[in-house]
Design a protein around this motif. Structure first.
Motif, PDB file in Angstrom:
ATOM      1  N   UNK A  48       0.882  -1.173   0.000  1.00 56.19           N
ATOM      2  CA  UNK A  48       0.000   0.000   0.000  1.00 56.19           C
ATOM      3  C   UNK A  48       0.914   1.215   0.000  1.00 56.19           C
ATOM      4  N   UNK A  49       0.877   2.000  -1.065  1.00 55.37           N
ATOM      5  CA  UNK A  49       1.829   3.103  -1.184  1.00 55.37           C
ATOM      6  C   UNK A  49       1.259   4.175  -2.103  1.00 55.37           C
ATOM      7  N   UNK A  50       2.041   5.244  -2.265  1.00 56.60           N
ATOM      8  CA  UNK A  50       1.645   6.300  -3.196  1.00 56.60           C
ATOM      9  C   UNK A  50       1.697   5.756  -4.620  1.00 56.60           C
TER      10      UNK A  50
ATOM     11  N   UNK B  58       1.136  -9.586  -4.378  1.00 60.82           N
ATOM     12  CA  UNK B  58       0.055  -9.813  -5.329  1.00 60.82           C
ATOM     13  C   UNK B  58      -0.398  -8.518  -6.001  1.00 60.82           C
ATOM     14  N   UNK B  59      -0.203  -7.386  -5.315  1.00 60.75           N
ATOM     15  CA  UNK B  59      -0.687  -6.132  -5.902  1.00 60.75           C
ATOM     16  C   UNK B  59      -0.064  -4.952  -5.193  1.00 60.75           C
ATOM     17  N   UNK B  60       0.090  -3.867  -5.948  1.00 63.62           N
ATOM     18  CA  UNK B  60       0.439  -2.583  -5.366  1.00 63.62           C
ATOM     19  C   UNK B  60      -0.832  -1.747  -5.347  1.00 63.62           C
ATOM     20  N   UNK B  61      -1.343  -1.481  -4.162  1.00 60.69           N
ATOM     21  CA  UNK B  61      -2.589  -0.733  -4.004  1.00 60.69           C
ATOM     22  C   UNK B  61      -2.276   0.686  -3.553  1.00 60.69           C
ATOM     23  N   UNK B  62      -3.046   1.631  -4.034  1.00 64.59           N
ATOM     24  CA  UNK B  62      -2.828   3.027  -3.662  1.00 64.59           C
ATOM     25  C   UNK B  62      -3.486   3.327  -2.323  1.00 64.59           C
ATOM     26  N   UNK B  63      -2.953   4.337  -1.639  1.00 67.27           N
ATOM     27  CA  UNK B  63      -3.551   4.763  -0.376  1.00 67.27           C
ATOM     28  C   UNK B  63      -5.015   5.148  -0.579  1.00 67.27           C
ATOM     29  N   UNK B  64      -5.298   5.841  -1.671  1.00 65.99           N
ATOM     30  CA  UNK B  64      -6.664   6.331  -1.900  1.00 65.99           C
ATOM     31  C   UNK B  64      -7.640   5.177  -2.072  1.00 65.99           C
TER      32      UNK B  64
ATOM     33  N   UNK C 175     -15.493   1.906   3.642  1.00 63.44           N
ATOM     34  CA  UNK C 175     -16.728   1.329   3.115  1.00 63.44           C
ATOM     35  C   UNK C 175     -17.370   2.109   2.005  1.00 63.44           C
ATOM     36  N   UNK C 176     -16.577   2.899   1.276  1.00 61.61           N
ATOM     37  CA  UNK C 176     -17.143   3.733   0.229  1.00 61.61           C
ATOM     38  C   UNK C 176     -16.965   3.162  -1.177  1.00 61.61           C
ATOM     39  N   UNK C 177     -16.279   2.024  -1.287  1.00 67.44           N
ATOM     40  CA  UNK C 177     -16.048   1.488  -2.626  1.00 67.44           C
ATOM     41  C   UNK C 177     -15.665   0.022  -2.511  1.00 67.44           C
ATOM     42  N   UNK C 178     -16.097  -0.781  -3.453  1.00 69.93           N
ATOM     43  CA  UNK C 178     -15.756  -2.198  -3.442  1.00 69.93           C
ATOM     44  C   UNK C 178     -14.863  -2.569  -4.623  1.00 69.93           C
TER      45      UNK C 178
ATOM     46  N   UNK D 137      -5.310   9.790   5.682  1.00 64.86           N
ATOM     47  CA  UNK D 137      -6.204   8.701   5.289  1.00 64.86           C
ATOM     48  C   UNK D 137      -6.122   7.538   6.272  1.00 64.86           C
ATOM     49  N   UNK D 138      -7.227   6.810   6.377  1.00 62.35           N
ATOM     50  CA  UNK D 138      -7.237   5.608   7.217  1.00 62.35           C
ATOM     51  C   UNK D 138      -6.238   4.585   6.703  1.00 62.35           C
ATOM     52  N   UNK D 139      -6.061   4.519   5.401  1.00 60.69           N
ATOM     53  CA  UNK D 139      -5.094   3.576   4.836  1.00 60.69           C
ATOM     54  C   UNK D 139      -3.673   3.918   5.269  1.00 60.69           C
ATOM     55  N   UNK D 140      -3.365   5.208   5.404  1.00 59.92           N
ATOM     56  CA  UNK D 140      -2.040   5.602   5.892  1.00 59.92           C
ATOM     57  C   UNK D 140      -1.861   5.201   7.351  1.00 59.92           C
ATOM     58  N   UNK D 141      -2.924   5.329   8.137  1.00 58.85           N
ATOM     59  CA  UNK D 141      -2.845   4.890   9.534  1.00 58.85           C
ATOM     60  C   UNK D 141      -2.691   3.369   9.610  1.00 58.85           C
TER      61      UNK D 141
END
Length: 662
Positions: free
Chosen positions: A213-215, A319-325, A333-336, A391-395
């Motif tokens: 999980x990164x920029x 398996x994946x590089x996911x963005x913070x956003x 819970x705003x997107x699946x 962001x919660x993802x950053x936390x």
């Protein structure tokens, strides 16, 4: 003509005068005026007259003659220093700006308390012109006749060069803008000879669904996460890139990284700690790439307590590089859109919430403050600034990193390895009495707390941060606290309320983390972990400080350019919050864009008194306190103050409330 008797008398008088003089070595101290001082090794400061000061540069080591001062203004017993010869000069390379006077070309050095221009002969100008920012070297020292000269080594650019602010301050700080071909080739060639994936002691974890999980733009990905649910909590895996498997035995690696210390992040530019061929091609935990890693596996209980932990040399496959956003939208819970990764993500989110809850209730979490994002234009200048929330993802990532870092510190401490550890001692030893009086004044219920212990410190800092306090007590005690430091011995990190702490999770970007990996791997191999010394940590600390100063200097220049542009557009008045306060004035942080600057109250017609117990400045009609909202006007960012923004209070701001009539 003088006869022999007269000559003998003159010779005797000369010897008598010379006997009154003292010859010694000293270091030249410059001032903002034409004169200077000679700092003698015994602590004396001897005045250097302007004419003598022309023969030296600040910092020079010189041989001097100390003689009685003469002249109509000389006082009895007063002495002056005459410079006899140069012993050593520390000024070699420096940066500055090209200026012209008639047909003559000079450089105005960017050096403390050196305000004289140095002449540049025609053959030494290297194509530079007036207004250019340049790197120079002293060509001719002024010791002989007071006429120094310089030569241009490199033209950095002018005010229109995109990114000149970053390049200039990096050069000024002695930070190489890029790896030399020779230095990079040495490391890359060494790394190419290694095959860490074939090492027998590596645990194959490539079947676990790690994700990073990164920029969005990050290429040197140095960590990946995986979590699985257990009967009483979670198993949390933090996989960290393993550059030591490629470079750990390079003969010069520790000295090289001690001098680099960290990747340097400017706005619009980044100077990597390692050659990108290594950090990105060999080590980064990129999507669908099988890579060596050092993995910390931890058990996390339902209440968020980190229990047992295990370190291992491993093989992982992200398996994946996911963005913070994107992860933040999933967490909230705003997107699946990440439904394909819901199984590992859901376990990570659950573990994160438990870790965070426990840290907030049992330890200390750094207070969030309003964040701002700079958007640069094609000229690498600030186009606009927008506020954003963390962001919660950053936390989520932060909690996983803290858990791994604290486990690494415990692991090294248990093995009695000499760090490196990150130590924070809390309140300064010389300010303990003042801290206790502060508590007695504002929170007498805490006055008996043992603020030198981990438990007492946490109790006090948590209480001072409570919103119900009538004053911003937590911010007010910052001046009484120490800074974190590196150490070979484990000790408390008061700022996090942890018994031990280190940095383990960014070895591609931080030298300390690289050293921690070397130490962890040595312990795992049963070797003596001794590669870390106080001398190495001191060099790293100095390098980190140099990089921090450079990035702050570049930010000040960009901020000044932006504020100057706003002023030209008719915007010079701002709402701001007082973020720091001293006896001479205070620092403000602008509400709209987060930029900071100084308000110097020494220039105000009214006289202000400073009260350290309430962090306030008070005059007959006005009062300014920490965290107070004020209205200020931008007045400039002078180059002689290294482009620190200056503000003044607008008329009628911060007035005391009128006293009620009886």
């Amino acid at each position: 003509m003088l006869n022999n008797d007269a000559l003998a008398q003159l010779k005797g008088l000369k010897q008598q005068i010379e006997a009154q003089n003292e010859h010694t070595e000293a270091t030249v101290k410059g001032t903002l005026n034409r004169y200077g001082f000679a700092l003698v090794d015994d602590g004396r400061e001897v005045f250097i007259p302007p004419d003598e000061m022309l023969k030296a540069l600040p910092g020079d080591r010189v041989k001097i003659c100390i003689r009685p001062a003469t002249g109509p203004k000389a006082k009895p017993g007063q002495t002056v220093a005459e410079i006899e010869r140069l012993v050593d000069s520390p000024i070699d390379r420096f940066v500055g700006r090209i200026v012209t006077k008639g047909k003559a070309v000079f450089v105005e050095p960017d050096l403390p308390v050196l305000r004289r221009w140095l002449f540049i002969p025609p053959h030494a100008r290297n194509g530079s012109k007036s207004g250019d920012w340049v790197e120079c070297a002293v060509l001719r020292h002024p010791i002989r006749d007071g006429k120094p000269s310089a030569k241009v080594l490199r033209r950095l650019g002018d005010d229109t060069t995109p990114g000149i602010e970053n390049r200039y301050v990096a050069c000024r700080a002695g930070i190489a803008w890029e790896w030399s071909d020779k230095a990079a080739a040495s490391l890359v060639e060494h790394a190419r000879q290694k095959s860490p994936l074939e090492e027998e002691n590596r645990v194959d974890l490539s079947h676990l669904a790690f994700i990073s999980i990164d920029a969005v733009r990050t290429q040197d990905i140095d960590d990946a996460l995986y979590a699985e649910v257990t009967s009483d909590g979670w198993n949390l895996y933090v996989a960290v890139a393993d550059p030591t498997s490629f470079l750990g035995d390079h003969p010069d690696i520790i000295e090289t990284l001690a001098d680099c210390a960290t990747s340097v992040y400017f706005h619009g530019d980044m100077i990597p700690m390692m050659p990108e061929a290594i950090s990105q091609e060999f080590c980064a935990l990129s999507e669908e790439q099988t890579r060596p890693a050092v993995v910390c596996k931890m058990t996390v209980s339902d209440d968020g307590e980190v229990g047992s932990y295990e370190f291992m040399n491993a093989v992982v496959r992200s398996r994946a590089k996911l963005s913070y956003a994107a992860v933040d939208r999933y967490v909230t819970g705003h997107n699946d859109e990440l439904i394909a990764f819901s199984t590992p993500l859901e376990a990570l989110v659950q573990a994160y919430r438990a870790l965070r809850k426990r840290r907030e209730s049992h330890e200390l979490v750094m207070e969030d403050r309003q964040e701002y994002r700079w958007h640069l234009n094609d000229k690498r200048q600030i186009d606009h600034i927008e506020a954003y929330e963390k962001l919660s993802s950053q936390r989520l990532v932060e909690e996983c990193m803290v858990a791994a870092n604290r486990s690494a510190a415990r692991f090294l401490a248990m093995a009695e390895a000499p760090g490196p550890f990150v130590v924070h001692s809390g309140f300064r030893k010389d300010r303990l009495k003042e801290a206790q009086e502060f508590l007695q004044r504002h929170r007498p219920d805490l006055a008996q707390a043992s603020i030198e212990t981990l438990t007492g410190y946490r109790q006090v800092l948590s209480a001072l941060a409570e919103p119900a306090n009538p004053l911003p007590l937590r911010a007010m005690v910052n001046r009484l606290l120490t800074r974190a430091r590196l150490s070979t011995a484990p000790s408390e990190h008061m700022g996090l309320a942890l018994d031990a702490y280190t940095n383990f999770t960014s070895p591609l970007r931080k030298a300390v983390d690289f050293l921690v990996h070397l130490q962890v791997k040595a312990v795992l191999a049963g070797d003596t972990a001794t590669v870390v010394t106080d001398a190495v940590l001191d060099r790293i600390s100095a390098s980190i400080a140099r990089s921090r100063d450079a990035t702050q200097a570049a930010e000040r220049r960009l901020s000044a350019n932006y504020l100057n542009r706003l002023t030209q557009e008719g915007v010079s008045q701002f709402t701001a919050r007082v973020s720091h306060i001293t006896s001479s004035g205070f620092t403000v942080r602008l509400a709209d864009n987060g930029l900071e600057g100084l308000v110097d109250m020494r220039k105000d017609p009214e006289k202000f008194s400073f009260d350290k117990w309430t962090a306030s400045l008070t005059s007959t009609t006005r009062r300014v306190e920490l965290n107070q909202w004020v209205e200020v006007t931008y007045t400039g960012a002078p180059a002689q103050d290294d482009y620190r923004a200056q503000f003044t209070l607008i008329e009628g701001c911060a007035l005391k409330p009128e006293k009620a009539e009886d």
